[in-house]
Design a protein around this motif. Structure first.
Motif, PDB file in Angstrom:
ATOM      1  N   ALA A  20     -95.887  52.112  77.413  1.00 44.80           N
ATOM      2  CA  ALA A  20     -96.113  51.229  78.565  1.00 44.80           C
ATOM      3  C   ALA A  20     -96.637  49.883  78.072  1.00 44.80           C
ATOM      4  N   GLY A  21     -96.320  48.847  78.824  1.00 48.71           N
ATOM      5  CA  GLY A  21     -96.882  47.530  78.549  1.00 48.71           C
ATOM      6  C   GLY A  21     -96.253  46.781  77.399  1.00 48.71           C
ATOM      7  N   THR A  22     -95.063  47.154  76.985  1.00 46.24           N
ATOM      8  CA  THR A  22     -94.438  46.509  75.831  1.00 46.24           C
ATOM      9  C   THR A  22     -93.343  45.516  76.212  1.00 46.24           C
ATOM     10  N   SER A  23     -93.097  45.323  77.488  1.00 50.96           N
ATOM     11  CA  SER A  23     -92.066  44.387  77.920  1.00 50.96           C
ATOM     12  C   SER A  23     -92.671  42.998  78.093  1.00 50.96           C
ATOM     13  N   ALA A  24     -91.895  41.982  77.754  1.00 49.50           N
ATOM     14  CA  ALA A  24     -92.362  40.599  77.933  1.00 49.50           C
ATOM     15  C   ALA A  24     -91.165  39.702  78.183  1.00 49.50           C
ATOM     16  N   GLY A  25     -91.395  38.640  78.942  1.00 49.70           N
ATOM     17  CA  GLY A  25     -90.376  37.619  79.107  1.00 49.70           C
ATOM     18  C   GLY A  25     -89.509  37.733  80.340  1.00 49.70           C
ATOM     19  N   THR A  26     -89.745  38.725  81.188  1.00 51.14           N
ATOM     20  CA  THR A  26     -88.983  38.801  82.429  1.00 51.14           C
ATOM     21  C   THR A  26     -89.378  37.609  83.295  1.00 51.14           C
ATOM     22  N   GLY A  78     -99.814  45.578  81.057  1.00 49.12           N
ATOM     23  CA  GLY A  78     -99.597  44.579  80.022  1.00 49.12           C
ATOM     24  C   GLY A  78     -98.173  44.082  79.901  1.00 49.12           C
ATOM     25  N   ASN A  79     -97.271  44.506  80.783  1.00 41.94           N
ATOM     26  CA  ASN A  79     -95.912  43.969  80.790  1.00 41.94           C
ATOM     27  C   ASN A  79     -95.986  42.500  81.212  1.00 41.94           C
ATOM     28  N   GLY A  80     -95.432  41.615  80.394  1.00 40.40           N
ATOM     29  CA  GLY A  80     -95.569  40.186  80.622  1.00 40.40           C
ATOM     30  C   GLY A  80     -94.455  39.587  81.466  1.00 40.40           C
ATOM     31  N   TYR A  81     -94.833  38.675  82.349  1.00 43.07           N
ATOM     32  CA  TYR A  81     -93.890  37.993  83.230  1.00 43.07           C
ATOM     33  C   TYR A  81     -94.069  36.476  83.130  1.00 43.07           C
ATOM     34  N   VAL A  82     -92.981  35.777  83.414  1.00 43.52           N
ATOM     35  CA  VAL A  82     -92.994  34.324  83.533  1.00 43.52           C
ATOM     36  C   VAL A  82     -92.661  34.010  84.981  1.00 43.52           C
ATOM     37  N   LEU A  83     -93.509  33.223  85.619  1.00 45.23           N
ATOM     38  CA  LEU A  83     -93.214  32.682  86.954  1.00 45.23           C
ATOM     39  C   LEU A  83     -92.608  31.313  86.738  1.00 45.23           C
ATOM     40  N   SER A  84     -91.417  31.107  87.213  1.00 47.97           N
ATOM     41  CA  SER A  84     -90.716  29.852  87.010  1.00 47.97           C
ATOM     42  C   SER A  84     -90.483  29.163  88.348  1.00 47.97           C
ATOM     43  N   ALA A  85     -90.799  27.882  88.395  1.00 44.55           N
ATOM     44  CA  ALA A  85     -90.562  27.120  89.624  1.00 44.55           C
ATOM     45  C   ALA A  85     -89.062  27.056  89.868  1.00 44.55           C
ATOM     46  N   ALA A  86     -88.649  27.527  91.025  1.00 48.43           N
ATOM     47  CA  ALA A  86     -87.221  27.550  91.376  1.00 48.43           C
ATOM     48  C   ALA A  86     -86.747  26.147  91.682  1.00 48.43           C
TER      49      ALA A  86
END
Length: 120
Positions: free
Chosen positions: A65-71, A111-119
């Motif tokens: 768990a928690g190893t994903s990043a960059g979504t 700890g799964n990492g996300y990016v919030l991107s302005a649409a």
């Protein structure tokens, strides 16, 4: 090939109920499917109206768990979403001005990492 879309992405989480609460209550995702399947649970969440969903699943053998990043999650109001996350106790980096646009980053309780991107 006749591939037309990405239907689901899988995020490994240790505690599916805690993850459901975070994604539904903090991020505002809808719970699309929540089914017990023997010892497994299929828990699928997505932003309202989104075509692609995230399956919150216990780790498969050999995964953690928690190893994903960059979504990347698109936001129509980045500043408001960052403030809402912070008000819910989520640690957020940004918003930052980058050559390709504005974005902020955060992680789910596992700890799964996300990016919030302005649409747009």
């Amino acid at each position: 090939m006749s591939l037309t879309q990405i239907q689901t992405l899988t995020m490994f989480v240790d505690d599916q109920e805690r993850a459901r609460e975070f994604y539904a209550d903090v991020l505002g995702f809808e719970v699309r499917t929540d089914l017990a399947m023997g010892d497994n649970r299929w828990l699928e969440v997505a932003p309202p109206g989104a075509a692609t969903a995230i399956v919150l699943h216990r780790p498969f053998p050999g995964a953690a768990a928690g190893t994903s990043a960059g979504t990347i999650l698109a936001s129509s109001d980045l500043d408001a979403d960052v403030e809402r996350l912070r008000a819910a106790g989520v640690s957020v980096d940004g918003p930052n001005e980058l050559p390709w646009g504005r974005q902020a980053t955060f992680a789910d309780p596992d700890g799964n990492g996300y990016v919030l991107s302005a649409a747009g």
